[in-house]
Scaffold this active site. Structure first.
Site, PDB file in Angstrom:
ATOM      1  CD  GLU A  82       1.813   6.031  -5.156  1.00 36.28           C
ATOM      2  OE1 GLU A  82       2.099   5.367  -4.018  1.00 36.28           O
ATOM      3  OE2 GLU A  82       1.094   5.278  -5.815  1.00 36.28           O
TER       4      GLU A  82
ATOM      5  CE  LYS B  55       2.630   2.393  -8.048  1.00 37.42           C
ATOM      6  NZ  LYS B  55       1.683   2.308  -6.783  1.00 37.42           N
TER       7      LYS B  55
ATOM      8  CB  CYS C 260       4.471   3.689  -4.269  1.00 33.04           C
ATOM      9  SG  CYS C 260       4.202   3.139  -2.712  1.00 33.04           S
TER      10      CYS C 260
HETATM   11  C1  ACM Z   1       1.641   1.645  -3.370  1.00 31.75           C
HETATM   12  O1  ACM Z   1       2.221   1.308  -4.484  1.00 31.75           O
HETATM   13  N1  ACM Z   1       1.006   2.985  -3.443  1.00 31.75           N
HETATM   14  C2  ACM Z   1       1.750   0.819  -2.430  1.00 31.75           C
END
Ligand code: ACM
Length: 262
Positions: free
Chosen positions: A39, A110, A144
């Site tokens: 990420e 995301k 993530c």
């Molecule tokens: C995250 O979503 N970077 C823990």
């Protein structure tokens, strides 16, 4: 389909240093058909504030990081999925990009922001796309903390994803590494979680990048602290068989008429 990940520690706020780190790591992964990076790979994670974050974000059309990935993907004739700190106008997104030998292919932003990410990024607005590649593979992306939301994983399964690429900067101790094989099992597809290592200020990232198969087996898991380039042959067609028993199908046996998902 030779598939893998690079687990390393991007350098916060120094994209050129990170590109210098990635150069030999991607060369070491050149045999892979598909490779997944962590990420926010072009920026690092723990920004001082929104101004610092904004100064490090790149637009897809004007990104030295994406141009670098495109050159590597072309030279190695492979696909690369990477976390990408993206800006569109004044808005910032915690994104994942898919790049192939022909260049940039697509972006996922995301959906589920973690903790102080909510002060920096907009929640994703591109839904949950899947991408059908020239080599026949159908691929989805999550980032993530999306690991916590089974609806997202199921949505990709219902669209035919055979593999979910999951760039990560995980900090909670081992939670996602436990959940990912279960998402793989109940959706009967492959998952590649590419996590990072290292510490940025108060945050230590947990490594243990994981490849899980449609049986919920951990095909490979990296160590918690090591830099690691790994790839292995995956029979991605396994993900097309959703039968659990001759009379139970992971998707067709669902009862959406009884679920109220809000
Ligand atoms: C995250 O979503 N970077 C823990």
């Amino acid at each position: 389909m030779k598939t893998g990940f690079i687990q390393f520690s991007p350098t916060l706020g120094q994209p050129e240093t990170t590109l210098g780190q990635l150069d030999p790591l991607l060369d070491a992964a050149k045999e892979a058909d598909l490779i997944v990076l962590p990420e926010l790979c072009n920026s690092g994670y723990h920004f001082e504030d929104k101004a610092m974050a904004a100064s490090l974000a790149e637009s897809t059309s004007d990104s030295p990081f994406i141009r670098f990935l495109e050159a590597k993907a072309k030279a190695h004739d492979q696909y690369i999925v990477s976390g990408f700190h993206e800006k569109e106008g004044a808005l910032l997104y915690n994104s994942s990009v898919l790049v192939g030998p022909q260049g940039w292919i697509g972006t996922y932003r995301k959906l589920h922001l973690f903790w102080n990410e909510k002060d920096i990024f907009e929640p994703g607005n591109l839904g949950l796309p899947v991408f059908k590649l020239d080599n026949g593979l159908t691929l989805g992306m999550l980032v993530c903390f999306d690991w916590m939301f089974p609806e997202a994983w199921r949505s990709l399964a219902l669209q035919g994803a055979q593999i979910v690429c999951h760039p990560s900067n995980l900090v909670l101790p081992g939670f996602a590494q436990k959940a990912v094989p279960i998402h793989a099992l109940i959706n009967r597809y492959f998952v590649v979680t590419a996590n990072r290592i290292g510490t940025e200020k108060t945050l230590t990232f947990t490594g243990m990048s994981t490849i899980a198969n449609p049986k919920g087996e951990v095909v490979f898991q990296a160590g918690a602290e090591e830099e690691r380039v790994y790839s292995t042959e995956l029979l991605t067609e396994m993900a097309d068989n959703k039968w659990i028993t001759p009379r139970n199908h992971a998707l067709e046996d669902r009862r959406p008429d009884c679920y109220s998902l809000g």
